[in-house]
Design an enzyme around this catalytic site. Sequence first.
Site, PDB file in Angstrom:
ATOM      1  N   SER A  82       0.835  -1.195   0.000  1.00 57.30           N
ATOM      2  CA  SER A  82       0.000   0.000   0.000  1.00 57.30           C
ATOM      3  C   SER A  82       0.878   1.255   0.000  1.00 57.30           C
ATOM      4  CB  SER A  82      -0.964  -0.038   1.183  1.00 57.30           C
ATOM      5  OG  SER A  82      -2.023   0.890   1.009  1.00 57.30           O
ATOM      6  N   ASP A 228      -5.577  -3.777  -2.581  1.00 55.91           N
ATOM      7  CA  ASP A 228      -4.634  -3.399  -1.538  1.00 55.91           C
ATOM      8  C   ASP A 228      -4.034  -4.622  -0.846  1.00 55.91           C
ATOM      9  OD1 ASP A 228      -3.485  -2.386   0.952  1.00 55.91           O
ATOM     10  OD2 ASP A 228      -4.551  -0.534   0.482  1.00 55.91           O
TER      11      ASP A 228
END
Length: 754
Positions: A82, A228
């Site tokens: 991320s 993610d």
Amino acid sequence: MRRARRFAALCATAWVLVPFDLPAQQAEDQSAAKPVVAEPGSTRPTIGLALSGGGARGGAHIGVLLALRDLRVPIDYIAGTSMGSVIGGFYASGLDEEQLQSLAREVDWADVFDDASIRENRTFHRKREDELFLVKRRVGVRKGAIGLPMGLVLGQDMDIFLARVMLPVTHVESFDELPIPFRAVAADMVTGETVILAHGSLARAIRASLSAPAVIAPVEIDGRLLGDGGIAQNLPVEAVRGMGADIVVAVNISTPLATRDELTSVISITGQLVGFLTTGGTAEQIAKLTDDDVLITPQLGDIRSTDFERMGETYTAGYDATMAVADKLLPLALSPEAYAAHRAGRRNPRIETPPRIDFVRLDNESNVADNIVEARLESIPTGVPLDLDATELAIARVYGLDLFEHVSYDVVEEDERKGLEVSVEERPWGPNYLQFGLESSSSGSDDTVFGASLSYLRTAMNRLGAEWRTTIELGDEPALSTRWHQPLGSNALTFVSAGLSAESSLLNLYDGGTRIARVQQDEALLDVALGREFGTWGELRFRVLRGSGEPKLETGDPAAIRLDDFDRGEAFASFTVDTLDSIYFPREGNMLRMDWVTSRHDLDATTEFDQFVGSFLTAQTFGRHTLALGLRYGTTTEGIAPPSSLFEMGGFWDLAGFAQDELSGQNVGGLLASYYRRIGNLSQLPIYAGITFEKGNTWDTRSEISLANSLNAGSLWFGADTPIGPVYLAYGRAEGDHESFYIVIGNVVNRRPR
């Protein structure tokens, strides 16, 4: 384009620091990296840096990098999840610590995470839709089923931002060939499995790792839908160890779970659920650390993952947390000479300039004709080094058509010539949409209007981009309208349109500040228009309108007011310039409108008259402070306009203190000066406080027009640009002891200048 200029200044040095055309080699494995060759005569262990996700808290990673440099601890491998993949990927590609710090500080992260097209880049047809008071977000309709995008943010601006920063390494196929071998950690949105990205487009890999479920749309890579990595491996210890690291330095910036006292709303509960997905996996990864590894946990206090305006506060926390474990890191440190050699050895000595672009080609599998898109790409220069500003502006204008999910570009090579390939991706939840709207205004118990609307839009009905919109409005002023819009020509800037509507509007008649009657006016209208758009900034339109109306007295004395049915037959010529960044709370740009209308018996009109009306508004912003200045003038040049065509004045931003449209006449003039300041830091809910000064009036004859024969007024107001549209709360006062409180949902800045 503002973002392009901002990114250009921040990233220019990347051309020097990062090789543009390194040899491309695909890693044989998704995790194992090429063995790192230690410095001559060195038997030191290889060190891998694992950077966790954490949104705005990710600035702490930069502080860690600064501290590791000061301690002279070498970094041989990096894996990031991320925001950790953003910082880690940028650093691995060659940006140094100071450049990262500058980039993180100067970039408007709220813009990067908001892919709504900048208004000045939208087509003029799309700008005119702002007058419809509809919620910006559309619900898709495809094959009879309701469809929605896979994220609140589609990631267009994020893709362009990442493509710019990563452009110098765009031809690096294997992430092992970067100055520091790198891995981006993502999650398979179908199976939930960890996916470690080791080759392909570095910008695309970072984008996938960053795609928070339901917030940012996932990315398809190699046939897998990726999101993610935080939901699979938020602290990528295994990923960096799998690259070959002997010792792992893990940096955990995960947001801690909320306490019982902090769980007070559906938003906090939802955030807690997301936290459950990451904290468990983070704990598992921490458990895999050995005694030789190092765990760094910056103390970030109440800084949340969404607090990007506080990102600068996180650098020190990362630096201090690293120095707090210096006793474990110092045994890994190199001598000044060895560390300098290590840093120099991981950079390619070649200095490359942006590639020469010899051609631009389009990859278009949508229903929109190639020439419609290509016309907006013609501004990209060829035969010269890549002009990123011009390229991004052209991409933004294609995206401003509001037809595509993504518009992206790649540098490609063909017959030893380099060029740009621009790809457009059709929206899978379109091409037809539903939009909802809400509009309300009130300046007292006798002057309240409320309405709700539902609009159905069909786009891309043919290769030239024809559209058909049908809208129903319910409330105090109900209406039903339908309009066809057909672009013409190779660039789709010329257009014809036709509309049919049945509407009912309220007219309040005043005498000396007292309302003496309220009239409900029903009309049926048909109009046909021919026009030409000038880029994204202006439009010339000719229109012919036919219709009939029937006024009905709701309140008042029937004997004192004459109400006759009427027919309308009018021809219009309109010229509009619109470069405002927003019509709700403009902070920069201009709007100029000039309309001429003639009503004639030859067009079956009941009354003959000619009118001219013009308005001008300009806005300029200094930090959080904005000054807007406006001017309006209208006159009946020939004949006498009937009551339904009189110029009106009164209401918020229009002689505040008077009720909405309390003043009317054959002529109108007004001046406006407004100062407002943005308050608060919520990027998705901008709130403003302001003050206005207004001067103007309506007159029955032109001989009466003068500043001395005008009225002074002003207001104090608060406003918010909400998901349902602009909302205003204001108090207005005008000379003669006229005062009103206003609650308005809908636009006040961009009213048609009648």
